[in-house]
Design a protein around this motif. Structure first.
Motif, short mmCIF file in Angstrom:
data_model
loop_
_atom_site.label_atom_id
_atom_site.label_comp_id
_atom_site.label_asym_id
_atom_site.label_seq_id
_atom_site.Cartn_x
_atom_site.Cartn_y
_atom_site.Cartn_z
N SER A 145 -6.45 -8.75 2.30
CA SER A 145 -7.63 -8.23 3.35
C SER A 145 -7.94 -7.07 3.23
N LYS A 146 -8.81 -6.08 2.93
CA LYS A 146 -9.13 -4.80 3.13
C LYS A 146 -10.68 -4.13 3.82
N ARG A 174 -15.82 -4.72 3.43
CA ARG A 174 -14.93 -5.50 3.09
C ARG A 174 -14.76 -5.30 1.47
N ALA A 175 -13.81 -3.89 1.49
CA ALA A 175 -13.12 -3.97 0.04
C ALA A 175 -12.42 -4.82 -0.30
N VAL A 176 -12.09 -5.63 0.55
CA VAL A 176 -10.76 -6.96 -0.65
C VAL A 176 -10.82 -7.93 0.30
N ASP A 177 -11.10 -8.78 -0.36
CA ASP A 177 -11.43 -10.01 0.38
C ASP A 177 -11.23 -11.66 0.38
N GLY A 236 -12.65 -3.72 -5.97
CA GLY A 236 -11.94 -3.96 -4.80
C GLY A 236 -10.74 -4.03 -5.38
N THR A 291 -8.13 -0.93 -4.62
CA THR A 291 -7.88 -0.72 -3.17
C THR A 291 -6.77 -1.36 -3.17
N THR A 292 -7.07 -2.64 -3.99
CA THR A 292 -5.96 -3.68 -4.14
C THR A 292 -4.43 -3.01 -4.84
N GLY A 303 -14.29 -7.90 -3.71
CA GLY A 303 -13.38 -7.98 -3.08
C GLY A 303 -12.71 -9.64 -2.82
N LYS A 336 -14.24 1.82 -4.34
CA LYS A 336 -13.01 1.64 -4.69
C LYS A 336 -13.45 -0.29 -5.00
#
Length: 313
Positions: free
Chosen positions: A13-14, A20-23, A44, A47-48, A211, A313
Motif C-alpha cells: 500500500s501507498k 490511497r494510490a496503492v491499496d 496506481g 506508484t507501484t 489502487g 499516479k
C-alpha cells in the motif's frame, strides 16, 4: 532459471494524505516473462513501479525484487535492474554513442567501442549514432532510453509507458525490441495504457483500478473469463437499434460511437441470433462479427474505457 520469483509483492500500500494510490496489492512474477500492468491514469501503476524501483517507500506491506526488500536497501540488486521511466528525455547535446559511454560511467561499467556499437545495433539506432539526441525522433529517443537501460545487461527491465505518444510504426518497432529482450532471458515489467500493446506482448496481465488489482491472467484467459468471446457488431445502430434489439429479447450494449454489440456466448447461438436480427428493420452502416479483446475486458471489469481515467499516479 531460478525458482524464486523475480518480484514478490505482499499487501503493498501507498498513502498520500487522503489518497490511497496503492491499496493492498499482492503479486508474484516469475523470470523470463513480459508482465504488463494495465490501468487508466490514476490507477496506481506508476506508484507501484516506483516502489519496485526503490524510488518510493511503501506505507505498508512488502515488495521484494530478487528476494531483496526494496524499501530497506536497493544496492544489492541495482546492477541487475534496468529502468526506462515514463518521462525519459535523453541528453540533448550528446550523440547516442556519447550518451551510452556517459551512462555506463555512472554505473562504473567499462564499455568498448564494440559494446557501444552492439548496443546501438540491438535497438536499431546504428544509423543515427552521430546525431545529437535532440534531433532524434520520439521513437528514436525511446530506443536510446532502452539502450541506456540495457547497459548493465539487466535481468529485470522496467518499462513505464514506453510507447506513449509514438506513431504506429515506432510503437511496433519497440514491440519487436521488447520481444527480443525477453528472448535473451530477461524479465520485462511493462506498464501501458495501450491495450493492444499488452495483448500483443504479454505473457501475464494485471488490470489495476483505484489502487487495486481487480483481475489477472494471460490475455487469452482474461478474454475467456470476462469477455463474451465473439460479438456481432451493428455499426451505427444507435439508440433506436438498441430498443428494437432488446425488445426482441436479444442482449446488447450500446457503444459511445453508436455501434451496437450483441454478445455470442456460445457459437451454437450464432445462427439463432442472426435469424432474430434478420427480422428487424435497422439502419446500420455495417454488420460484422469480431472476437473480443483486452479492451472489451477492461471495459467490462473497470466500467470505463482506458482513456476515461483521472489524472494522477
Amino acid at each position: 532459471m531460478s525458482a524464486e520469483p523475480v518480484i514478490e509483492v505482499v499487501e503493498l500500500s501507498k498513502q498520500y494524505k487522503d489518497i490511497r494510490a496503492v491499496d493492498g496489492i499482492s503479486l508474484s512474477i516469475p523470470s523470463n516473462q513480459i508482465f504488463s500492468m494495465l490501468g487508466a491514469n490514476g490507477a496506481g501503476k506508476t506508484t507501484t513501479v516506483e516502489i519496485l524501483e526503490g524510488l518510493r517507500s511503501p506505507t505498508s506491506g512488502s515488495a521484494r525484487v530478487f528476494g531483496v526488500d526494496v524499501a530497506k536497501d536497493y544496492r544489492p540488486i541495482r546492477s541487475r535492474v534496468g529502468i526506462l521511466p515514463q518521462n525519459f528525455e535523453p541528453f540533448d547535446m550528446l550523440k547516442p554513442t556519447e550518451a551510452i559511454e556517459y551512462w555506463a560511467g555512472l554505473f562504473d561499467k567499462k564499455v568498448t567501442r564494440k559494446d557501444v556499437s552492439d548496443l546501438l545495433e540491438t535497438v536499431n539506432l546504428s544509423h543515427r549514432k552521430d546525431v545529437v539526441s535532440k534531433k532524434l525522433s520520439g521513437g528514436e529517443k525511446r530506443k536510446l532510453g532502452i539502450a541506456l537501460s540495457l547497459i548493465n545487461e539487466p535481468e529485470l527491465l522496467f518499462l513505464d509507458e514506453p510507447t506513449t505518444g509514438l506513431d504506429p510504426r515506432a510503437r511496433r518497432d519497440l514491440w519487436a525490441l521488447i520481444e527480443g529482450i525477453k528472448k535473451k532471458g530477461s524479465t520485462v515489467f511493462l506498464t501501458t495504457h495501450y491495450l493492444d500493446e499488452a495483448e500483443k506482448l504479454s505473457d501475464d496481465v494485471a488490470i489495476m483500478h483505484k489502487g487495486r488489482i481487480i483481475t489477472r491472467g494471460s490475455p487469452e484467459d482474461l478474454v475467456r473469463k470476462h469477455g463474451k468471446l465473439t460479438v456481432i457488431v451493428l455499426a451505427g445502430a444507435g439508440e433506436v437499434g438498441l430498443k428494437e434489439v432488446t425488445r426482441r429479447g436479444i442482449d446488447a450494449t450500446l457503444e459511445s460511437d453508436g455501434d451496437l454489440l450483441v454478445p455470442v456466448r456460445d457459437p451454437t447461438e450464432m445462427r439463432q441470433i442472426f435469424q432474430k436480427l434478420s427480422g428487424i428493420e435497422l439502419k446500420v452502416k455495417d454488420m460484422y462479427t469480431r472476437k473480443q479483446t483486452l479492451e472489451d475486458v477492461f471495459l467490462s471489469v473497470v466500467g470505463q474505457k482506458m482513456d476515461e481515467g483521472v489524472l494522477g499516479k
